[in-house]
Design an enzyme around this catalytic site. Sequence first.
Site, PDB file in Angstrom:
ATOM      1  N   ARG A 235       0.850  -1.177   0.000  1.00 35.42           N
ATOM      2  CA  ARG A 235       0.000   0.000   0.000  1.00 35.42           C
ATOM      3  C   ARG A 235       0.893   1.237   0.000  1.00 35.42           C
ATOM      4  O   ARG A 235       1.951   1.259   0.627  1.00 35.42           O
ATOM      5  CB  ARG A 235      -0.932   0.023   1.225  1.00 35.42           C
ATOM      6  CG  ARG A 235      -2.167  -0.863   1.094  1.00 35.42           C
ATOM      7  CD  ARG A 235      -3.105  -0.344   0.025  1.00 35.42           C
ATOM      8  NE  ARG A 235      -4.371  -1.047  -0.046  1.00 35.42           N
ATOM      9  CZ  ARG A 235      -4.617  -2.063  -0.857  1.00 35.42           C
ATOM     10  NH1 ARG A 235      -3.664  -2.530  -1.639  1.00 35.42           N
ATOM     11  NH2 ARG A 235      -5.806  -2.627  -0.888  1.00 35.42           N
ATOM     12  N   GLU A 264      -4.304   7.526  -4.741  1.00 35.34           N
ATOM     13  CA  GLU A 264      -4.751   6.687  -5.855  1.00 35.34           C
ATOM     14  C   GLU A 264      -6.245   6.892  -6.078  1.00 35.34           C
ATOM     15  O   GLU A 264      -6.994   6.968  -5.103  1.00 35.34           O
ATOM     16  CB  GLU A 264      -4.498   5.204  -5.555  1.00 35.34           C
ATOM     17  CG  GLU A 264      -3.043   4.815  -5.406  1.00 35.34           C
ATOM     18  CD  GLU A 264      -2.879   3.323  -5.164  1.00 35.34           C
ATOM     19  OE1 GLU A 264      -3.883   2.563  -5.230  1.00 35.34           O
ATOM     20  OE2 GLU A 264      -1.752   2.890  -4.902  1.00 35.34           O
ATOM     21  N   HIS A 284      -1.050   0.408  -9.822  1.00 38.07           N
ATOM     22  CA  HIS A 284      -1.658  -0.562  -8.913  1.00 38.07           C
ATOM     23  C   HIS A 284      -2.227  -1.765  -9.681  1.00 38.07           C
ATOM     24  O   HIS A 284      -3.433  -2.037  -9.651  1.00 38.07           O
ATOM     25  CB  HIS A 284      -2.758   0.084  -8.063  1.00 38.07           C
ATOM     26  CG  HIS A 284      -2.999  -0.642  -6.773  1.00 38.07           C
ATOM     27  ND1 HIS A 284      -3.357  -0.005  -5.617  1.00 38.07           N
ATOM     28  CD2 HIS A 284      -2.936  -1.957  -6.454  1.00 38.07           C
ATOM     29  CE1 HIS A 284      -3.516  -0.896  -4.647  1.00 38.07           C
ATOM     30  NE2 HIS A 284      -3.256  -2.098  -5.141  1.00 38.07           N
TER      31      HIS A 284
END
Length: 329
Positions: A235, A264, A284
């Site tokens: 993360r 994000e 991601h």
Amino acid sequence: MTIRVLATRQELPGFGLQRLADDTEVVFWQGPAKPGPDELAAIAPGSTGILALGNDPMDAALMDAAGPSLRVIALASMGFDNVDRAAAAERGIVVTHTPGVLAETTADLTFALILAARRRLGAAAASLARGEWDLFRMNDYLGLDIHGATVGLIGYGQIGRAVARRAQGFGMRVIHHDPYAADDALSTSVSLETLLAEADILSLHVPLTEETRHLISHRELAAMKPTATLVSTSRGGVVDEQALLKAIQEGGLHSAGLDVFEREPMGEELSPLVAEPYIVTLPHIGSATDSTRAAMVDLAVDNILDVLQDRPARTPLPGTTAVPGGVHA
């Protein structure tokens, strides 16, 4: 009474949503972009379950908007920092995620980032695309070797172990720091200080919690080799991005490979990390294969159906209940 499930996206891979629609009334967020908290709250009332992605805000306000009928929130995600777990526990709501099914795929992507960052593949490819390959020069795009290097893993769960298995094929030494994982045939458990000092490649595999936020910041980066590479597929908030950028620009660290960021998605307002030639950045995509993403949705749907049929959830979040109402199975 109609069993109503809110899905925060209408287009998801695989056939999980179809299975869910066979047994429940599925209500979708139909907007073109990621729904905001108010938009989800507007369509949440009466929901018995919520199928969400790992960056959809699952807070107390949304749970209250859904009302007392809400029994389960199923994330199609390994990470769970978007969920207010305390609020869910207070309301007796089961929260699940999708560990396991994405471990091997994310480990593949981790190794892709190790290779790309360490060997400067992104910068070399961009140069070729710009038409700059006019002469063979011995000093162009010199990277660092992967074979024989020491890889240090912070977090040694399913993904960390999968990375360790891949490292064996490159003749790498593997060490890890994880208070819950001892030595095994693949890796040696060491202190965080030892790992930072000895790792040529540092790979992060921990969830984002209050304890792990900015786990890697100025002090930790200063303790690493200037020839080291940092890789994160966990993360974004685990890494202090400003500290990372400063370390690379000032020569304190060789390179980085990042699949996750503190903000994000980015849209057109890109992080300065994206422009740094010694950092490889991806949007991601750690679990982004057809089969893995479909398996994640399938597992999320299985968790919802199990809870709605009064069975324990298959993969509740660690430390949370597997059945509604706060009763542990």
